[in-house]
Design a protein around this motif. Structure first.
Motif, PDB file in Angstrom:
ATOM      1  N   ALA A 547       0.259  -1.692  -0.303  1.00  8.72           N
ATOM      2  CA  ALA A 547       0.142  -0.175   0.122  1.00  8.72           C
ATOM      3  C   ALA A 547       0.846   1.274  -0.062  1.00  8.72           C
ATOM      4  O   ALA A 547       0.608   1.774  -0.528  1.00  8.72           O
ATOM      5  N   TRP A 548       1.857   1.262   0.950  1.00  7.51           N
ATOM      6  CA  TRP A 548       2.984   2.346   0.829  1.00  7.51           C
ATOM      7  C   TRP A 548       3.237   2.308   0.010  1.00  7.51           C
ATOM      8  O   TRP A 548       3.581   3.869  -0.719  1.00  7.51           O
ATOM      9  N   HIS A 549       3.885   1.724  -0.986  1.00  4.98           N
ATOM     10  CA  HIS A 549       4.723   2.303  -2.269  1.00  4.98           C
ATOM     11  C   HIS A 549       3.503   1.417  -3.447  1.00  4.98           C
ATOM     12  O   HIS A 549       3.872   1.355  -4.357  1.00  4.98           O
ATOM     13  N   ASN A 550       2.377   1.284  -3.345  1.00  4.12           N
ATOM     14  CA  ASN A 550       1.190   1.753  -4.444  1.00  4.12           C
ATOM     15  C   ASN A 550       1.330   1.231  -5.421  1.00  4.12           C
ATOM     16  O   ASN A 550       1.582   1.225  -6.597  1.00  4.12           O
ATOM     17  N   LEU A 551       1.006  -0.225  -4.961  1.00  7.11           N
ATOM     18  CA  LEU A 551       0.962  -1.746  -5.528  1.00  7.11           C
ATOM     19  C   LEU A 551       0.575  -2.624  -5.965  1.00  7.11           C
ATOM     20  O   LEU A 551       0.309  -2.860  -4.669  1.00  7.11           O
ATOM     21  N   VAL A 552      -0.370  -2.929  -6.508  1.00  8.77           N
ATOM     22  CA  VAL A 552      -1.430  -3.805  -6.874  1.00  8.77           C
ATOM     23  C   VAL A 552      -1.309  -5.407  -7.122  1.00  8.77           C
ATOM     24  O   VAL A 552      -0.792  -5.560  -8.558  1.00  8.77           O
ATOM     25  N   PRO A 553      -1.204  -6.088  -6.756  1.00 10.27           N
ATOM     26  CA  PRO A 553      -0.323  -7.197  -6.455  1.00 10.27           C
ATOM     27  C   PRO A 553      -1.340  -8.211  -7.720  1.00 10.27           C
ATOM     28  O   PRO A 553      -3.174  -8.845  -7.163  1.00 10.27           O
ATOM     29  N   GLU A 554      -0.997  -9.049  -8.099  1.00  3.00           N
ATOM     30  CA  GLU A 554      -1.566  -9.909  -9.289  1.00  3.00           C
ATOM     31  C   GLU A 554      -1.901 -11.225  -9.705  1.00  3.00           C
ATOM     32  O   GLU A 554      -2.136 -11.780  -9.319  1.00  3.00           O
ATOM     33  N   GLY A 555      -1.011 -11.392  -8.682  1.00  2.35           N
ATOM     34  CA  GLY A 555      -0.788 -12.484  -9.056  1.00  2.35           C
ATOM     35  C   GLY A 555       0.401 -13.205  -7.810  1.00  2.35           C
ATOM     36  O   GLY A 555       1.405 -12.205  -7.240  1.00  2.35           O
ATOM     37  N   VAL A 556       0.281 -14.348  -6.770  1.00  2.00           N
ATOM     38  CA  VAL A 556       1.728 -14.786  -5.683  1.00  2.00           C
ATOM     39  C   VAL A 556       1.624 -16.772  -6.268  1.00  2.00           C
ATOM     40  O   VAL A 556       0.382 -17.369  -6.659  1.00  2.00           O
ATOM     41  N   VAL A 557       3.103 -16.825  -5.970  1.00  2.00           N
ATOM     42  CA  VAL A 557       3.537 -18.166  -6.737  1.00  2.00           C
ATOM     43  C   VAL A 557       3.663 -18.344  -4.829  1.00  2.00           C
ATOM     44  O   VAL A 557       4.816 -18.293  -4.152  1.00  2.00           O
ATOM     45  N   ILE A 558       2.902 -19.295  -3.685  1.00  2.00           N
ATOM     46  CA  ILE A 558       3.522 -20.023  -3.346  1.00  2.00           C
ATOM     47  C   ILE A 558       3.924 -21.627  -3.310  1.00  2.00           C
ATOM     48  O   ILE A 558       3.975 -22.285  -3.869  1.00  2.00           O
ATOM     49  N   SER A 559       5.481 -21.374  -2.729  1.00  4.08           N
ATOM     50  CA  SER A 559       6.521 -22.301  -2.888  1.00  4.08           C
ATOM     51  C   SER A 559       5.818 -23.497  -2.439  1.00  4.08           C
ATOM     52  O   SER A 559       6.626 -24.759  -3.493  1.00  4.08           O
ATOM     53  N   HIS A 560       5.676 -24.045  -1.499  1.00  2.00           N
ATOM     54  CA  HIS A 560       5.267 -25.116  -1.021  1.00  2.00           C
ATOM     55  C   HIS A 560       4.088 -24.641   0.551  1.00  2.00           C
ATOM     56  O   HIS A 560       4.931 -23.631   0.959  1.00  2.00           O
ATOM     57  N   GLU A 561       3.987 -25.611   1.120  1.00  2.00           N
ATOM     58  CA  GLU A 561       3.226 -25.377   1.812  1.00  2.00           C
ATOM     59  C   GLU A 561       3.522 -25.487   3.456  1.00  2.00           C
ATOM     60  O   GLU A 561       2.767 -26.085   3.661  1.00  2.00           O
ATOM     61  N   HIS A 562       4.453 -25.019   3.663  1.00  2.00           N
ATOM     62  CA  HIS A 562       4.866 -24.122   5.096  1.00  2.00           C
ATOM     63  C   HIS A 562       4.323 -23.570   5.670  1.00  2.00           C
ATOM     64  O   HIS A 562       4.310 -22.475   4.983  1.00  2.00           O
ATOM     65  N   THR A 563       4.269 -22.842   6.853  1.00  2.75           N
ATOM     66  CA  THR A 563       4.084 -21.882   7.251  1.00  2.75           C
ATOM     67  C   THR A 563       4.838 -20.891   7.229  1.00  2.75           C
ATOM     68  O   THR A 563       4.546 -19.677   7.222  1.00  2.75           O
TER      69      THR A 563
END
Length: 756
Positions: A547-563
């Motif tokens: 929000a502070w850098h005025n960026l809109v996230p469009e995608g995310v990669v979750i490398s693996h399912e660790h917390t």
């Protein structure tokens, strides 16, 4: 003869380098300043040189304070030692105290320490003395661009060491009078709905306030009312002054002296400061009030700015590291803004009608505070409250004239009538009713909190500029100059993101991984950090950073399912429900990330080089490894890949060559084999690690391996947020904690290898 207001200005100017110095000079440099300043004061009569000498002496005093804190952290951290700690406050398993004895020797200036653990023998309370055995750690905070600085706050408060108690023995079991009083009031208010707020206003203990209450205060801009600071200390001083004047009303005329109300005012303020536990904002306010009292006793006819400068100089001379406190700047800036507002836009009002005049004057003051505090509010809180004006118009008079006086009366009744429960109980019930009404009104106000980004930082100065323009009538005499000034302040809103370049940021989140790929004002995330009870990295770091850098996230990669890699996904998904997700296993609402998958985003190509579709291995070895490229530069994102999967991946070296490599598995011994490091042929290695992690990551052998292959090594524990900027002409690295102009209080404290 040196004039005190001018001298105070030069003292403030002399201490101000603490805000921007990249390194604190050694003590011998401060000694040279002392000798030079003393020689100038003794040998010259030129006033400018004498003021400069006083500024140099003030700087030397500040450098000694800062260097003493650094030396204390270096000497006391890293080894298990026995110490005697005097407890100042306690909350659950978190205890604040002062180290009064170290290695069998008493400390003349006890440093602050935060201890974690339980006291097995009895219930902890302030005033107790503990014999503690612990390995202390120098304070260390995450350092991201635009984020909260824990290290700066710790230096300002004096609590620069922390540790978990390995062994603790009670030396002195008795509690302080303040702790006993707090315990009695807790028993009397345990059944009240707003008991936690009563404790915050009476004793400065805000640890038990609920998250919902904190959110209401934050969104309405009234959180300052719940922290014992300048407003409350001045109110206590005003009560003492009124009480003294009431007593003088019954005294003979020859007994009445103007000094008595001033002394009574300072005494009452000191009592409230003691009730607050001597927290830094209250102590600073008491020093300022005491300075004002001395000025009045000596009958100096100074203007408001002269008095303010002298008070601020006394505060920072008492503790030069106060300059690092956000609350100090908020208080000083608020007073300065109100003086400026009242002098440049005075209020005349309708004096025939006292009630209307009072209400209009209150609106005038609150409007000035709301507008002129924006230059500090925006960078500190990253938002603006549009309901702060009506909320404060209601809350400030109610808390000032009703709630706090009743709290004073309740505490006084508890002290005087210690054996009676009825009288204090009735008072606390009245306070609870008033607070219930106040928060009912605040909760009923419309949602007015507006998050803003960095572009608002310059625009926040518009109210100041407009006030100057109105005062000098520049809008009529020089409209083009006014238009140019407004255009310059609004310039960040017209600037567009550079379309050719892109950046990769490794955020400093402690243990875990969170990376942001930025281009054209949009962001693609790789992992979302850790989660814990009551919070996660997405909520506390990633979303505010975006929000502070005025960026809109469009995608995310979750490398693996660790917390420690998917911990912030829920918060990000809640705010951006339409975000595209990639996972290393098939998942409803997400896309499957496996070897051979490709996609384009903002002109960048994403190639999944690991794992194969049918690969069966540990969760770490099934991390989704992605190669991001613009056709010239390549970044390899590896998650928590370990040696078995690395060896299989190196059979296809062409698919893993990159300029920048995210170090697998936080630099542990189980990853970054020599074959993987060599086949990647990278130039930069980025590792996301937490200082003081229990696994001693990154491994020194892994660091040496990358450096032997000519990689530049960066890790978030040592360097903070690391950003790599790519363009058609090359790439550039920015490590926030290692930049030349990074101030000294953001750098690495304590000994270097204590996280290895």
């Amino acid at each position: 003869m040196l004039q005190l207001p001018k001298l105070s200005f030069w003292i403030l100017a002399g201490i101000s380098p603490l805000l921007w110095l990249p390194v604190i000079p050694p003590l011998w440099f401060a000694l040279i300043l002392i000798c030079a300043g003393g020689w100038v004061l003794c040998r010259t009569r030129h006033m400018v040189w004498r003021y400069c000498a006083c500024g140099a002496l003030a700087l030397s005093w500040a450098l000694v304070h800062a260097q003493s804190a650094l030396i204390t952290m270096a000497e006391m951290s890293g080894k298990r030692e026995s110490m005697v700690v005097q407890i100042t406050s306690t909350q659950g398993e978190r205890h604040h105290g002062k180290i009064v004895q170290w290695r069998g020797k008493k400390r003349q200036f006890p440093p602050g320490v935060i201890l974690y653990g339980k006291l097995p023998e009895s219930q902890p309370c302030s005033g107790q003395l503990w014999q503690v055995s612990s390995t202390l750690r120098a304070v260390h905070g995450q350092y991201n661009a635009g984020g909260y600085s824990r290290q700066r706050a710790a230096m300002a408060s004096g609590f620069v060491l922390s540790g978990r108690m390995a062994d603790v023995q009670l030396i002195k079991a008795s509690c302080s009078r303040r702790a006993t009083l707090i315990r009695r009031v807790e028993q009397q208010t345990a059944h009240l709905a707003w008991g936690a707020v009563i404790h915050a206003l009476a004793f400065g203990e805000r640890g038990n306030m609920q998250a919902g209450v904190r959110q209401i205060l934050r969104e309405t801009g009234t959180a300052h009312l719940m922290a014992i600071s300048g407003l409350h200390i001045a109110q206590a001083g005003g009560a003492g002054w009124l009480l003294a004047r009431l007593i003088q009303f019954f005294l003979p005329a020859h007994w009445i002296r103007p000094s008595f109300p001033i002394i009574a005012s300072i005494a009452c303020a000191a009592g409230y400061t003691w009730l607050s536990g001597g927290n830094p904002p209250a102590v600073r306010s008491l020093i300022a009030l005491g300075t004002w009292g001395v000025i009045r006793l000596y009958q100096r006819q100074w203007g408001a700015w002269d008095v303010l400068v002298v008070c601020l100089a006394c505060v920072v001379l008492f503790d030069p590291l106060t300059l690092l406190s956000d609350s100090f700047w908020l208080s000083a800036f608020a007073v300065s803004a109100l003086i400026f507002w009242c002098q440049w836009l005075p209020f005349y009002g309708v004096k025939k009608y006292r009630a209307a005049h009072f209400c209009a004057a209150l609106v005038h003051l609150q409007l000035g505070a709301c507008l002129l505090l924006l230059p500090l509010q925006v960078p500190l809180f990253h938002g603006i409250s549009f309901t702060s004006l009506p909320a404060n118009l209601i809350a400030v008079p109610m808390v000032t004239f009703l709630v706090v006086p009743l709290i004073f009366l309740g505490v006084l009744a508890d002290i005087v009538l210690a054996n009676s429960v009825l009288a204090p109980g009735l008072i606390w019930q009245c306070v609870d009713t008033l607070l219930a009404a106040l928060f009912w009104v605040l909760a009923g106000l419309p949602k007015g909190w507006l998050p803003v980004d960095w572009r608002m930082s310059t625009m926040s100065f518009l109210p100041w500029c407009m006030l100057v323009i109105m005062r000098f009538h520049w809008l009529r005499t020089s409209p083009f100059t006014c238009a140019a000034l407004v255009a310059v302040l609004c310039a960040p809103w017209w600037l567009r993101h550079h379309h050719n370049g892109w950046r990769v940021h490794m955020l400093d989140i402690g243990h875990g991984l969170a990376m942001v790929i930025e281009r054209n004002g949009y962001a693609f995330l790789y992992d979302t950090g850790n989660r814990w009870e009551g919070g996660n990295t997405g909520q506390q770091v990633i979303l505010p950073w975006l929000a502070w850098h005025n960026l809109v996230p469009e995608g995310v990669v979750i490398s693996h399912e660790h917390t420690d890699h998917n911990g912030g996904l829920a918060s990000i998904q809640a705010q951006w429900p339409g975000i595209t997700q990639w996972h290393n296993t098939p998942r409803a609402g997400g896309r499957h990330c496996y070897q051979g998958k490709q996609w384009q985003w903002q002109g960048l190509s994403f190639d999944v080089v690991w794992p194969p579709l049918q690969y069966q291995g540990s969760e770490n070895n099934r991390s989704c490894v992605v190669l991001v490229s613009d056709g010239i530069h390549r970044v390899l994102l590896t998650g928590d890949l370990e040696l078995p999967a690395e060896l299989l991946l190196t059979k296809h070296p062409a698919s893993m060559k990159a300029d920048v490599v995210q170090v697998p598995h936080h630099g542990s011994k189980s990853s970054s084999g020599i074959r993987f490091v060599g086949r990647a042929e990278g130039s930069v290695a980025l590792a996301s690690v937490a200082r003081y992690n229990p696994w001693n990551m990154p491994s020194p052998a892994v660091i040496e391996r990358y450096q032997q292959h000519s990689y530049q090594w960066y890790d978030t524990a040592l360097h903070g947020q690391v950003s790599v900027s790519f363009s058609s002409t090359g790439w550039r690295i920015s490590a926030h904690r290692a930049r030349f102009f990074t101030p000294w209080y953001q750098r690495w404290f304590g000994v270097r290898p204590d996280n290895r």
